[in-house]
Structures are given as structure tokens and as C-alpha cells.
Design an enzyme around this catalytic site. Sequence first.
Site, PDB file in Angstrom:
ATOM      1  N   ASN A 114      57.748 -19.317 -23.476  1.00 31.00           N
ATOM      2  CA  ASN A 114      58.958 -20.016 -23.884  1.00 31.00           C
ATOM      3  C   ASN A 114      58.767 -20.825 -25.143  1.00 31.00           C
ATOM      4  O   ASN A 114      59.716 -21.138 -25.857  1.00 31.00           O
ATOM      5  CB  ASN A 114      59.350 -21.017 -22.783  1.00 31.00           C
ATOM      6  CG  ASN A 114      60.427 -20.463 -21.888  1.00 31.00           C
ATOM      7  OD1 ASN A 114      61.072 -19.484 -22.237  1.00 31.00           O
ATOM      8  ND2 ASN A 114      60.624 -21.081 -20.747  1.00 31.00           N
ATOM      9  N   THR A 131      45.372   9.993 -41.464  1.00 32.07           N
ATOM     10  CA  THR A 131      46.656  10.152 -40.813  1.00 32.07           C
ATOM     11  C   THR A 131      47.395  11.293 -41.491  1.00 32.07           C
ATOM     12  O   THR A 131      47.454  11.348 -42.716  1.00 32.07           O
ATOM     13  CB  THR A 131      47.468   8.860 -40.923  1.00 32.07           C
ATOM     14  OG1 THR A 131      46.662   7.787 -40.480  1.00 32.07           O
ATOM     15  CG2 THR A 131      48.723   8.935 -40.087  1.00 32.07           C
ATOM     16  N   LYS A 139      50.032  13.377 -43.217  1.00 29.31           N
ATOM     17  CA  LYS A 139      51.177  13.026 -44.069  1.00 29.31           C
ATOM     18  C   LYS A 139      51.878  14.301 -44.499  1.00 29.31           C
ATOM     19  O   LYS A 139      51.199  15.312 -44.682  1.00 29.31           O
ATOM     20  CB  LYS A 139      50.710  12.247 -45.310  1.00 29.31           C
ATOM     21  CG  LYS A 139      49.888  11.007 -45.019  1.00 29.31           C
ATOM     22  CD  LYS A 139      50.748   9.854 -44.556  1.00 29.31           C
ATOM     23  CE  LYS A 139      49.857   8.673 -44.152  1.00 29.31           C
ATOM     24  NZ  LYS A 139      50.565   7.548 -43.601  1.00 29.31           N
ATOM     25  N   LYS A 172      44.847  11.854 -37.252  1.00 30.59           N
ATOM     26  CA  LYS A 172      45.634  10.947 -36.421  1.00 30.59           C
ATOM     27  C   LYS A 172      47.120  11.186 -36.589  1.00 30.59           C
ATOM     28  O   LYS A 172      47.597  11.407 -37.702  1.00 30.59           O
ATOM     29  CB  LYS A 172      45.286   9.509 -36.842  1.00 30.59           C
ATOM     30  CG  LYS A 172      46.202   8.434 -36.336  1.00 30.59           C
ATOM     31  CD  LYS A 172      45.770   7.064 -36.830  1.00 30.59           C
ATOM     32  CE  LYS A 172      46.814   6.033 -36.509  1.00 30.59           C
ATOM     33  NZ  LYS A 172      48.074   6.247 -37.248  1.00 30.59           N
ATOM     34  N   ASP A 177      50.810   9.569 -36.734  1.00 26.22           N
ATOM     35  CA  ASP A 177      51.215   8.227 -37.145  1.00 26.22           C
ATOM     36  C   ASP A 177      51.985   7.551 -36.016  1.00 26.22           C
ATOM     37  O   ASP A 177      52.319   8.171 -35.011  1.00 26.22           O
ATOM     38  CB  ASP A 177      51.993   8.249 -38.465  1.00 26.22           C
ATOM     39  CG  ASP A 177      51.511   7.098 -39.367  1.00 26.22           C
ATOM     40  OD1 ASP A 177      51.042   6.084 -38.842  1.00 26.22           O
ATOM     41  OD2 ASP A 177      51.609   7.234 -40.599  1.00 26.22           O
ATOM     42  N   GLU A 178      52.261   6.255 -36.212  1.00 29.17           N
ATOM     43  CA  GLU A 178      52.789   5.474 -35.098  1.00 29.17           C
ATOM     44  C   GLU A 178      54.157   5.975 -34.647  1.00 29.17           C
ATOM     45  O   GLU A 178      54.494   5.866 -33.467  1.00 29.17           O
ATOM     46  CB  GLU A 178      52.857   3.979 -35.479  1.00 29.17           C
ATOM     47  CG  GLU A 178      53.961   3.572 -36.448  1.00 29.17           C
ATOM     48  CD  GLU A 178      53.672   3.937 -37.898  1.00 29.17           C
ATOM     49  OE1 GLU A 178      52.604   4.527 -38.147  1.00 29.17           O
ATOM     50  OE2 GLU A 178      54.509   3.648 -38.770  1.00 29.17           O
ATOM     51  N   HIS A 233      47.466   1.958 -32.232  1.00 28.71           N
ATOM     52  CA  HIS A 233      48.054   1.625 -33.536  1.00 28.71           C
ATOM     53  C   HIS A 233      48.822   0.325 -33.361  1.00 28.71           C
ATOM     54  O   HIS A 233      49.602   0.191 -32.428  1.00 28.71           O
ATOM     55  CB  HIS A 233      48.967   2.754 -33.991  1.00 28.71           C
ATOM     56  CG  HIS A 233      49.470   2.565 -35.395  1.00 28.71           C
ATOM     57  ND1 HIS A 233      50.310   1.543 -35.747  1.00 28.71           N
ATOM     58  CD2 HIS A 233      49.236   3.254 -36.531  1.00 28.71           C
ATOM     59  CE1 HIS A 233      50.579   1.617 -37.044  1.00 28.71           C
ATOM     60  NE2 HIS A 233      49.928   2.638 -37.538  1.00 28.71           N
ATOM     61  N   ARG A 234      48.613  -0.639 -34.271  1.00 28.50           N
ATOM     62  CA  ARG A 234      49.190  -1.964 -34.073  1.00 28.50           C
ATOM     63  C   ARG A 234      50.621  -2.066 -34.622  1.00 28.50           C
ATOM     64  O   ARG A 234      50.990  -3.071 -35.241  1.00 28.50           O
ATOM     65  CB  ARG A 234      48.301  -3.034 -34.682  1.00 28.50           C
ATOM     66  CG  ARG A 234      47.981  -2.836 -36.147  1.00 28.50           C
ATOM     67  CD  ARG A 234      47.151  -4.026 -36.652  1.00 28.50           C
ATOM     68  NE  ARG A 234      46.685  -3.795 -38.006  1.00 28.50           N
ATOM     69  CZ  ARG A 234      46.117  -4.726 -38.758  1.00 28.50           C
ATOM     70  NH1 ARG A 234      45.953  -5.942 -38.303  1.00 28.50           N
ATOM     71  NH2 ARG A 234      45.703  -4.462 -39.973  1.00 28.50           N
ATOM     72  N   HIS A 254      43.599  -0.799 -35.128  1.00 27.17           N
ATOM     73  CA  HIS A 254      43.709  -1.021 -36.570  1.00 27.17           C
ATOM     74  C   HIS A 254      43.492  -2.505 -36.834  1.00 27.17           C
ATOM     75  O   HIS A 254      44.127  -3.350 -36.209  1.00 27.17           O
ATOM     76  CB  HIS A 254      45.079  -0.576 -37.072  1.00 27.17           C
ATOM     77  CG  HIS A 254      45.255   0.898 -37.011  1.00 27.17           C
ATOM     78  ND1 HIS A 254      45.370   1.683 -38.130  1.00 27.17           N
ATOM     79  CD2 HIS A 254      45.281   1.749 -35.960  1.00 27.17           C
ATOM     80  CE1 HIS A 254      45.481   2.953 -37.771  1.00 27.17           C
ATOM     81  NE2 HIS A 254      45.438   3.016 -36.460  1.00 27.17           N
ATOM     82  N   LYS A 287      45.954  -1.258 -48.982  1.00 25.13           N
ATOM     83  CA  LYS A 287      47.306  -1.634 -49.391  1.00 25.13           C
ATOM     84  C   LYS A 287      47.938  -2.673 -48.470  1.00 25.13           C
ATOM     85  O   LYS A 287      48.966  -3.243 -48.784  1.00 25.13           O
ATOM     86  CB  LYS A 287      48.203  -0.392 -49.446  1.00 25.13           C
ATOM     87  CG  LYS A 287      48.526   0.189 -48.069  1.00 25.13           C
ATOM     88  CD  LYS A 287      49.477   1.389 -48.152  1.00 25.13           C
ATOM     89  CE  LYS A 287      49.709   1.957 -46.754  1.00 25.13           C
ATOM     90  NZ  LYS A 287      50.554   3.144 -46.727  1.00 25.13           N
ATOM     91  N   SER A 316      42.623   1.314 -42.243  1.00 20.56           N
ATOM     92  CA  SER A 316      43.555   2.358 -42.643  1.00 20.56           C
ATOM     93  C   SER A 316      44.593   1.782 -43.584  1.00 20.56           C
ATOM     94  O   SER A 316      45.093   0.683 -43.354  1.00 20.56           O
ATOM     95  CB  SER A 316      44.236   2.913 -41.385  1.00 20.56           C
ATOM     96  OG  SER A 316      45.230   3.831 -41.722  1.00 20.56           O
TER      97      SER A 316
END
Lengths: 494, 136
Positions: free
Chosen positions: A133, A183, A185, A211, A213-214, A303-304, A336, A343, A388
Site C-alpha cells: 500500500n 535475440t 530480429k 532467444k 523476444d519478450e 526477461h525483465r 537480464h 543501449k 543484452s
Amino acid sequence: MNTAVAAKQAPTRKRYDAGVLKYREMGYWQPDYQPQDTDVIALFRITPQDGVEPEEAAAAVAGESSTATWTVVWTDRLTACDKYRAKAYRVDPVPNTGPGTRTEQQYFAYIAYELDLFEEGSIANLTASIIGNVFGFKPLKALRLEDMRIPVAYVKTFQGPATGIVVERERLDKFGRPLLGATTKPKLGLSGRNYGRVVYEALRGGLDFVKDDENINSQPFMHWRDRFLFCMEAVNKASAATGEVKGHYLNVTAATMEDMYERAEFAKELGSVIIMIDLVIGYTAIQSMAKWARRNDMILHLHRAGHGTYTRQKNHGIAFRVIAKWMRLAGVDHIHAGTVVGKLEGDPNVIAGIYDTLREPVTRASLMHGVFFDQDWAGLRKVMPVASGGIHAGQMHQLLHYLGEDVVLQFGGGTIGHPHGIAQGAQANRVALEAIVQARNEGVDIWNEGPQILERAARWCSPLRAALDTWRDVTFNYTSTDTVDFVPTPTEAV
Amino acid sequence: MRITQGTFSFLPDLTDDQIRAQINYALNQGWAISLEYTDDPHPRNTYWEMWGLPMFDVRDAAGVMYELYACRKMHPNEYIRVNAFDATRGFETVRLSFLVNRPKEEPEFRLVRSEGPGRSIRYSLQTVFPGERGLS
């Protein structure tokens, strides 16, 4: 009741009169309290509203995160309420805040919680108290959970990582170097068949893992079964081509636990060594999947996704080192945890504190790294951090220097964007990594001589040559928002 | 095919001087060196044959190199790897493992697919030794 505590509280008669008392008069501020070895301790950064004293603000946090409500209740007297009350016992001004700085005055408040406030082995229960709370509480302008000390007695009620770094390496038969991943792409839009092509090329070229991706779950362009089937064809074919164990983190994140179990079972049936979940599935679902992973010899990658919404700003939210701590208890094998050079957000000192939290048998307090408490992990296994986001082969020496050996380095764009192809991009990364590790072991100063080591390897490895030429000057030098408050004080030379 | 197991398989085969440097690194970390050899590098073949016991008390790279030369002499056409074992609490595992010998002609792996219900497949790898190629 001990007399020191009694002295800080209103006399019993007045204490339980109906009406409103200050939190510190209700027993939530106890500056003489000595935390017990079995207490959970939380460290909050508080920014009180104007006119609210820091001790009262700290007491309010203690109260609202444990037994208190806004007014006195007589039913307290039916319990051993002194035991169940959280106790704010220390308040320190945060360095470089307050008058004369650009930041309004903040304080570090130390709060101790009795062990019996918490259900064994439950992150959901722990967090429902500590962050339940209190973050919306009006007398505070902002509140951030900076660190926690989990007592060994409580640590031992958690399973911890399903597999852990040591067993992961023994299963994969890969030692002495960081693992390499990427990952796939573009992260969205590929069909299963095209997606598997990327996986095969990257693994055959030299990566250990690819991997999902999320946000790859089961969308119209690629349903999950299709993805799993094509990816496992790619994984096994690459294994045959190299003689190595290979893996693809199959993301089993889904709308319900039943869906996630179904996907995880299919991954197991196809022989995958690893599955993946996203942080957004919630703490209970994460713990369920960790137990499933332990039962089924599966490595569990987390994956966060979503964490940046509450970890990045320094004055409000939860520091990622706390999330890392919870996730080690919850039982994930990979998480991660930042790259320093890539980046995404990542101050070197903050990242060092997070990596220590994940990998050390006992994490030592280090204010310079934002770690406030010694944390004994009581034999809980170690979590493999994953770096990553925006990293490439030319930074290999920096990555090894900052992140060490027990880490997965993930080069997504840095593999798939290679001018000669995906396998060549993977090869460039693997050659760069092995050359830097070899040199480090030989005693070479890789921090200073890294670029020359990579240049020498690029003479016989043309994919590395191309990678270095393509990404030579790519860096992301922005100031971090999540930084530490303590810096080492330079001492005079004697 | 060139099997890429071990820490340094993407580099050119290490020279003896380079091997010695890695052994020195491992010894300086307090790790124990052992040598293992096999003719079958299947990725699930965990237990390669031990060339004697781990050299817990050898603290000099020359001693390890002596054993390596002897192992190579006995098994010139097999894989040999150097393992460095760390007995520290929290590890108690191999910390470095790299190939120091390969057969002249390396085996390959055949990917065997058993198709199951739906589109599912059960995969297995079979080692194909140089003399067996083209037989199936």
C-alpha cells in the site's frame, strides 16, 4: 515490553484512546531497536511532503507496510502488536540532496520486519507487505525501495534457481567463458519457418543460445507451436553441425498458467534445454514456473519486461537490485541485468551491485555499488545475468572487464545485422570472445590492449574484420538516471 | 567437421606455449588440472576417459605438459581436453576446459528425426566415425 521502546511510545492508556496518533507515537519509530538476525530489513529512500519530519515519514512507511491503519484500533490489544509492528530504527539524509543541491531533501529509512509477518517461500506475500500500500501514501512525495536484507531463516524457505550457473554450465558442457546469445530480429512478424532460419544460422555460426523476444508469444503471424517446432529443428541441426549443446529460449509467456504449462510441456517434449518467461507474468507465476523447471530439468530464462517503469527513476519505485534479489529467491536461472556499455540504462557501479546480488554465495554490502546489506544466500544457487541490448564484438574486452565470465552476452543486432550474414556475425562474436578470454588468461591487460587483440584476430577471421569495421564507433554514452549515492572518498597520498 | 567444444575451439589450435600459458593461469587460480581423452565427442558423452587422477598436487605447468605429451603419445588420434577444476564452495566444478588434441579426421553427427503425432519430432544425434561414412 522493554523500557527503551516504551519510552518512545505514548503511555498505554493514551496510546489506545480512539482517534489519530502520529505513527511514531504508535510504536513504528524505535531508534534504539537492534535488528534481529531473523528480521527482514528494508531500506527506503523517502521524500517527505513539506512539513513532515523524516522520522514521522519513516514511521509511516513502517506502519503502512506492516500493521497500521490511519487511526488507532483497540483490536491491536488482542495481538502481540509490538512484535508485528515494523520498526523504523534509523533515518539518514541522502548525500547530495536537500538545500544547496538540485534535488529536494531525501532520507534513507531503515525498517525492520519480524519474520512471522511473512509466509514462507512466497514473494507475493513478501511484496504485498513491503510494497503493498505504502507507495501511494500521501504524506510522502516519493518513495523508493533501495535494498533489502532477507534473513537466512527466510531465504531457506525458497527453492531458489531451478538450475543455477554451475549446473547450467555442466549441462551445456561450456566452461571458462561467457555464453553467447542473440535475440531473433525482427522481433515481430517473422513466420515460424523464417524465424527458425535465423536461429539455425546464429547457432551454427557459433552462438550458444538464441532467444525469443519478450513480446513473442502466439500471434497471428506465428503461433507458438509452429515457432517451437521450427526452432527445435534449428537447434538440433546446429548441434549436429558443431558437436555442441545449443539452445533457444522458447518464450512460454501466455495468458494463463494452464497455457504456460502446456507450452512448457511441449518445449520439454521437443528436447529443449531452456524455456523463457517474462517478468510481467507476475511473481506467483514465476515461482510456479521455477518449480516446474526444477522438476523438468529445464533452465528458466527471465526477461525483465516492464521493469523500467518502476526501476529507473531514482526517487520513486524499486531499485532493480531488489527485483534481482526477489528473482533469485523466486528461482529463475537467467535474468537480464544490464550491459554497462549497451543501449539500455546501466551505471557501472549499479550493475556491479546487481551482478554481485545474482552471483555471489554471500553478497557483501558495498555502498559504492548501491548494496546496503550483507546478504547470505544460504546455499541458494546462482543466477546467470544476461547482458543484452546494443552491444557488439568490438566491445568484447569491455564486456569481459565489467561483467566477468558468468554472464550471457547477447548480440542481437550485433549478430543478425552482420554485413556477411548471420552465421558470420555469430562467428565474429565467438572469435572475439575466445581471443579476449585467451589473452586475459595469459595475463594481457585487456582493458587497454583489447582493441589490438581484436585487430590481431581479425587478420585471420574476416567476419570479425567486417564486424569491427561496421560497428567500430557505435557507443551509447548517455548519463544514467539510476546511479549510486556514495562515491569513494579520495584519500591523501602519504 | 571441426567440433567446437571447449573454451577455445574457434581459435586456431593452441600451440604448446599457448596451452602452457592457460595451464599457468589455472594453476595460479588454485585449480586442479586433469586430462581426459575420447574417440566419441558426442555432446552428451560427459565422461571422457581419465588420464590418471586430477593433478591436485601438481603446481607447475611443466608437470602437466609432461602428462599431456604422454597422453598424446598413447592417444594421438583422439580428442584430448584439459580440465581445470575449482573446489571452492559455490563452484565445485570445472572452470576451464579446452581441447589440446584432435583426431586427424574428426567424426560427424547424424541428426535422426523420429516423427511423432502432430508435427512433433524427437531428435537424437548419432556419432558417425570416419570409417562409417556413407554406409547408411
